[in-house]
Scaffold this active site. Structure first.
Site, PDB file in Angstrom:
ATOM      1  N   ARG A 213      12.001  -7.537   5.042  1.00 21.64           N
ATOM      2  CA  ARG A 213      12.026  -6.091   4.793  1.00 21.64           C
ATOM      3  C   ARG A 213      12.959  -5.398   5.790  1.00 21.64           C
ATOM      4  O   ARG A 213      12.859  -5.604   6.990  1.00 21.64           O
ATOM      5  CB  ARG A 213      10.608  -5.541   4.935  1.00 21.64           C
TER       6      ARG A 213
ATOM      7  N   ARG B 167      12.003  -3.460  11.338  1.00 25.33           N
ATOM      8  CA  ARG B 167      11.005  -2.815  12.185  1.00 25.33           C
ATOM      9  C   ARG B 167      10.483  -3.833  13.192  1.00 25.33           C
ATOM     10  O   ARG B 167      10.245  -4.973  12.832  1.00 25.33           O
ATOM     11  CB  ARG B 167       9.850  -2.307  11.314  1.00 25.33           C
TER      12      ARG B 167
ATOM     13  N   ARG C 250      -9.453   1.836   9.892  1.00 31.18           N
ATOM     14  CA  ARG C 250      -9.080   0.468  10.240  1.00 31.18           C
ATOM     15  C   ARG C 250     -10.184  -0.216  11.057  1.00 31.18           C
ATOM     16  O   ARG C 250     -10.104  -1.403  11.310  1.00 31.18           O
ATOM     17  CB  ARG C 250      -7.823   0.493  11.117  1.00 31.18           C
TER      18      ARG C 250
ATOM     19  N   LYS D  42       0.839  -1.212   0.000  1.00 28.22           N
ATOM     20  CA  LYS D  42       0.000   0.000   0.000  1.00 28.22           C
ATOM     21  C   LYS D  42       0.868   1.254   0.000  1.00 28.22           C
ATOM     22  O   LYS D  42       0.605   2.196  -0.731  1.00 28.22           O
ATOM     23  CB  LYS D  42      -0.892   0.060   1.258  1.00 28.22           C
TER      24      LYS D  42
ATOM     25  N   ARG E 256      -0.542  -8.914  13.426  1.00 26.04           N
ATOM     26  CA  ARG E 256      -1.122  -7.804  12.653  1.00 26.04           C
ATOM     27  C   ARG E 256      -2.108  -8.327  11.613  1.00 26.04           C
ATOM     28  O   ARG E 256      -3.134  -7.710  11.340  1.00 26.04           O
ATOM     29  CB  ARG E 256      -0.006  -6.989  11.970  1.00 26.04           C
TER      30      ARG E 256
HETATM   31  P1  AMP Z   1       0.825   0.501   9.420  1.00 24.30           P
HETATM   32  O1  AMP Z   1       2.173   1.020   9.049  1.00 24.30           O
HETATM   33  O2  AMP Z   1      -0.295   1.161   8.670  1.00 24.30           O
HETATM   34  O3  AMP Z   1       0.739  -1.006   9.346  1.00 24.30           O
HETATM   35  O4  AMP Z   1       0.577   0.905  10.955  1.00 24.30           O
HETATM   36  C1  AMP Z   1       1.475   0.486  11.964  1.00 24.30           C
HETATM   37  C2  AMP Z   1       0.753   0.446  13.298  1.00 24.30           C
HETATM   38  O5  AMP Z   1       0.232   1.769  13.625  1.00 24.30           O
HETATM   39  C3  AMP Z   1      -0.481  -0.446  13.352  1.00 24.30           C
HETATM   40  O6  AMP Z   1      -0.138  -1.807  13.591  1.00 24.30           O
HETATM   41  C4  AMP Z   1      -1.269   0.179  14.494  1.00 24.30           C
HETATM   42  O7  AMP Z   1      -0.702  -0.139  15.753  1.00 24.30           O
HETATM   43  C5  AMP Z   1      -1.036   1.670  14.266  1.00 24.30           C
HETATM   44  N1  AMP Z   1      -2.074   2.275  13.367  1.00 24.30           N
HETATM   45  C6  AMP Z   1      -1.886   2.799  12.122  1.00 24.30           C
HETATM   46  N2  AMP Z   1      -3.040   3.251  11.603  1.00 24.30           N
HETATM   47  C7  AMP Z   1      -3.992   3.002  12.541  1.00 24.30           C
HETATM   48  C8  AMP Z   1      -5.406   3.220  12.600  1.00 24.30           C
HETATM   49  N3  AMP Z   1      -6.088   3.773  11.568  1.00 24.30           N
HETATM   50  N4  AMP Z   1      -6.066   2.837  13.725  1.00 24.30           N
HETATM   51  C9  AMP Z   1      -5.411   2.276  14.757  1.00 24.30           C
HETATM   52  N5  AMP Z   1      -4.083   2.035  14.772  1.00 24.30           N
HETATM   53  C10 AMP Z   1      -3.360   2.382  13.671  1.00 24.30           C
END
Ligand code: AMP
Length: 214
Positions: free
Chosen positions: A127, A160, A88, A13, A171
């Site tokens: 990654r 990460r 989300r 994404k 996740r």
């Molecule tokens: P991502 O890089 O989008 O996978 O986000 C990394 C982490 O940030 C996620 O695993 C959540 O802990 C937090 N996070 C990101 N976006 C959201 C959201 N819209 N709602 C809740 N937590 C979020």
């Protein structure tokens, strides 16, 4: 272009959103990136979010909705935006609908990038991220490992915390449980377009643009 981009973590994404943002001169709003910036800057939000993120859980809805409201009501999103990582949960989707309605914005595309889960686990395990610029590398393909020097800037490449296999699986489980119902919500409104996320990067990019008529 106004777009909400869905897909499990690691589907690409961020890559697609960055490409489209550069092509159309619009912001890529990644809530994950915004939270990671807050963590690295040690802000109050960052301090609260870090433990939640490291455990692969979701940051509370009211916090996320506040962050996105601030961005979408700012002039920099007037020409368009790409939302990546938000909404989300159903509560976030409802809040976003309400916000867009109040801003009189109706032309928002909803795209889901699909990919086999084992491919994702392999991708994320592989990654590496530059600790200075955030540039992404693929350990196998680039002949690098955690602790290697970034070929671009001399920073250090790290895995990460939330790219570790155990956390990735958590996740993915969170994605199924909380985000898939959100896609179902948009699907019920006939708004979802699915694209094969395993296709080459430029093919996925073209598919998104052609579907959105951009
Ligand atoms: P991502 O890089 O989008 O996978 O986000 C990394 C982490 O940030 C996620 O695993 C959540 O802990 C937090 N996070 C990101 N976006 C959201 C959201 N819209 N709602 C809740 N937590 C979020």
């Amino acid at each position: 272009m106004r777009l909400i981009l869905f897909g499990p973590p690691g589907v690409g994404k961020g890559t697609q959103a960055n490409l489209l943002a550069a092509e159309f001169g619009i912001p890529h709003i990644s809530t994950g990136d915004m939270l990671r910036t807050a963590v690295s800057e040690g802000t109050e939000l960052g301090r609260k979010a870090k433990a939640v993120m490291d455990a692969g859980h979701l940051v509370p809805d009211d916090v996320m909705i506040g962050i996105v409201r601030e961005v979408l009501t700012s002039p920099r999103t007037a020409k368009g935006f790409i939302l990546d990582g938000f909404p989300r949960t159903l509560q976030q989707a409802h809040a976003l609908d309400e916000l867009l309605r109040s801003l009189r914005i109706a032309d928002v595309g909803v795209v889901v990038l699909e990919v086999d889960e084992e491919v994702i686990v392999r991708r994320l395990r592989n990654r590496l991220t530059c600790d200075t610029t955030g540039k992404i590398y693929t350990a196998d393909a680039d002949g690098l490992q955690p602790g290697s020097t970034c070929p671009d800037c001399g920073g250090t490449l790290v895995q990460r915390e939330d790219d570790k296999e155990e956390t990735v699986r958590k996740r993915l489980a969170v994605y199924h449980k909380t985000t898939e119902p959100v896609i179902g919500y948009y699907r019920a409104a006939g708004r979802v377009i699915c694209i094969d996320g395993t296709a080459p990067i430029d093919a996925v990019n073209r598919a998104i643009k052609s579907i959105l008529g951009a």
